[in-house]
Structure formats: C-alpha cells, structure tokens
Design a protein around this motif. Sequence first.
Motif, short mmCIF file in Angstrom:
data_model
loop_
_atom_site.label_atom_id
_atom_site.label_comp_id
_atom_site.label_asym_id
_atom_site.label_seq_id
_atom_site.Cartn_x
_atom_site.Cartn_y
_atom_site.Cartn_z
N THR A 102 24.25 13.89 -18.06
CA THR A 102 23.98 13.31 -16.86
C THR A 102 24.16 14.29 -15.64
OG1 THR A 102 25.76 12.30 -16.70
CG2 THR A 102 24.28 11.00 -17.52
N ARG A 103 24.74 15.30 -15.99
CA ARG A 103 25.21 16.26 -15.04
C ARG A 103 23.94 17.47 -14.64
NH1 ARG A 103 29.58 19.30 -17.12
NH2 ARG A 103 30.23 17.42 -18.05
N LYS A 104 23.55 17.22 -13.54
CA LYS A 104 22.47 18.16 -12.97
C LYS A 104 23.21 19.35 -12.10
CE LYS A 104 18.99 15.81 -14.31
NZ LYS A 104 18.26 16.03 -15.60
N LEU A 105 23.33 20.50 -12.74
CA LEU A 105 24.12 21.67 -11.89
C LEU A 105 23.33 22.36 -11.18
CD1 LEU A 105 26.73 22.41 -14.88
CD2 LEU A 105 26.89 20.92 -13.07
N LEU A 106 23.85 22.87 -9.99
CA LEU A 106 23.09 23.96 -9.42
C LEU A 106 23.34 25.31 -10.18
CD1 LEU A 106 24.12 22.99 -5.88
CD2 LEU A 106 22.24 22.85 -6.68
N VAL A 107 21.92 25.97 -10.49
CA VAL A 107 22.32 27.09 -11.21
C VAL A 107 21.92 28.31 -10.20
CG1 VAL A 107 21.34 28.23 -13.20
CG2 VAL A 107 21.78 25.95 -13.42
N ALA A 108 22.61 29.26 -10.22
CA ALA A 108 22.52 30.49 -9.57
C ALA A 108 21.53 31.33 -10.18
CB ALA A 108 23.53 31.25 -9.13
N ARG A 109 20.88 32.41 -9.41
CA ARG A 109 19.84 33.29 -10.01
C ARG A 109 20.52 33.85 -11.07
NH1 ARG A 109 16.17 36.80 -6.70
NH2 ARG A 109 16.55 37.82 -8.57
#
Length: 121
Positions: A102-109
């Motif tokens: 359920t965790r949508k994480l921000l992913v860096a380049r």
Amino acid sequence: MKFNVIPAPEVAYKLRMELGPDRAWEDALADMRRGKTKVQGCTLLPKCMGKHRGAWRPMYAVPDVEAFIEAVRKATPGTVRGVPHLVKTAHTLPGDTRPWYTRKLLVARSTFTPTAGYLAV
C-alpha cells in the motif's frame, strides 16, 4: 562421474553478469526447461535436480553454463560484461508502518549510468 553444478538462481545471476540485463534470466531459464524459448538459437538445460535452500531445484553443470555463455557471445558480439544492477533510491518516512503493497514511494532517478558499448533498447 562427478561434475560441479550450480542452482538456477546462481545461473541466472551469472548470466546477467556475463550477458547483460537483456532479459529476465530466471524466467528465461524456466522457459528453456519447458522448451518454450531459445537465446540466439542456444538452449541451456539442467543436468540434474538437487537440494537448494530446502527444496529440490534444477542444477546446471558449470561447463554447460560456460559453453552457453560463449555460444551466446559468439552469436551476439555486442554483449557487455559486468553491467551493474539497476539501483534506485526510494524516500520514505521512518514512522511509516503501512504494508509494502500500500506504500507508494517517491523514487529518485536511477544511479545506473550506461557504460561504453552498452546499448539501451
């Protein structure tokens, strides 16, 4: 007759390091066992079954794996050795206790930078 064998996950890792990330090697090995796919006209089949981490797994003879790698390299001269894993940096809060799905994480380049001779498709 004695021969050295390695389990399928180790073979998949070795193929990725030697032939690059062109495909999901673990899935390709499973498809080759079923007779569904070939890589550049070459097929790698297990030599026997063996215990690996508590379960019976297909085991591949080391000379067969090395011969497969050489045959694929001859068929595809542009294969690149030692392509690093695609590593991304994810940001999360330390107190986030939600389950992973359920965790949508921000992913860096990605930290992956193509090496000389590596062609991204």
